[in-house]
Design an enzyme around this catalytic site. Structure first.
Site, PDB file in Angstrom:
ATOM      1  N   ASP A  16       4.278  40.842 -32.961  1.00  0.00           N
ATOM      2  CA  ASP A  16       3.185  40.040 -33.111  1.00  0.00           C
ATOM      3  C   ASP A  16       2.273  40.464 -31.836  1.00  0.00           C
ATOM      4  O   ASP A  16       2.358  41.413 -30.955  1.00  0.00           O
ATOM      5  CB  ASP A  16       3.795  38.655 -32.675  1.00  0.00           C
ATOM      6  CG  ASP A  16       2.548  37.578 -32.969  1.00  0.00           C
ATOM      7  OD1 ASP A  16       1.657  37.875 -33.686  1.00  0.00           O
ATOM      8  OD2 ASP A  16       2.885  36.235 -33.170  1.00  0.00           O
ATOM      9  N   ASP A  18       0.956  39.169 -29.389  1.00  0.00           N
ATOM     10  CA  ASP A  18       0.937  38.458 -28.189  1.00  0.00           C
ATOM     11  C   ASP A  18       1.125  39.463 -27.049  1.00  0.00           C
ATOM     12  O   ASP A  18       1.385  38.687 -25.811  1.00  0.00           O
ATOM     13  CB  ASP A  18       1.645  37.058 -28.225  1.00  0.00           C
ATOM     14  CG  ASP A  18       3.151  37.571 -28.659  1.00  0.00           C
ATOM     15  OD1 ASP A  18       3.514  38.653 -28.497  1.00  0.00           O
ATOM     16  OD2 ASP A  18       3.945  36.426 -28.681  1.00  0.00           O
TER      17      ASP A  18
END
Length: 190
Positions: A16, A18
């Site tokens: 992801d 992040d």
């Protein structure tokens, strides 16, 4: 569960944006995402090739927390209380007077309470809250510009095309071959 976690014990690792397991080159990743979605608009939906051209300054338009108001094609940045801090129609910045004309003297966005309580998606707006989505905000703005250039009214049809493009580009079959090599070049192992 064992006391220690080892990546060697995993069959699949999902990423992801992040930065948990790797560091991304956000400019390159954003460019790749934008280009793949814009190509879909041009090749499959018949939009102008102008969508494919970007300048380095264009990326200054993108930042997290933008909301596209699908009812009128505005992209807005909101304060914590729902006050419209700034807005654009397409990529064209709205003046304070224009913001007041659209959102009233208190500059209140009428859908703020539904956004603020659940961050749900709606047929009336879309909240750009992560790095994977952010290139879509720029594309929406450029599509609104293009529709105006053609003399067309901004309707929700462009959003249906955006959803179709996202479905097409994030379909698991799209992550084979060259596209996967492009995305892996946008990664840098931590």
């Amino acid at each position: 569960m064992s006391e220690y976690f080892s990546l060697a014990d995993c069959d699949v690792i999902g990423f992801d944006l992040d930065h948990t397991l790797c560091r991304y080159h956000l400019k390159e990743t954003s460019r790749l995402i934008y280009e793949s979605v814009a190509r879909y608009f041009v090749e499959h939906k018949g939009y102008d090739k102008d969508l494919l051209s970007l300048t380095p300054a264009t990326w200054d338009f993108c930042f997290k927390g933008l909301v596209v108001d699908l009812e009128d094609g505005n992209l807005i940045k909101l304060a914590e209380d729902g006050t419209v801090l700034r807005a654009t129609h397409g990529t064209n910045e709205l003046s304070t007077e224009d913001i007041i004309k659209h959102y009233g003297p208190k500059r209140e966005w009428k859908h703020f309470n539904s956004l603020n309580t659940s961050y749900t998606r709606s047929a009336k707006y879309y909240f750009y809250d992560n790095y994977f989505d952010l290139p879509g905000a720029l594309l929406c703005a450029k599509v609104v510009d293009m529709l105006h250039k053609r003399g067309n009214e901004v309707t929700l049809d462009f959003w249906k095309d955006m959803v179709a493009a996202i479905d097409h580009n994030y379909n698991t079959s799209a992550f084979k071959g060259e596209l996967m090599l492009c995305f892996s070049s946008a990664l840098e192992s931590s």
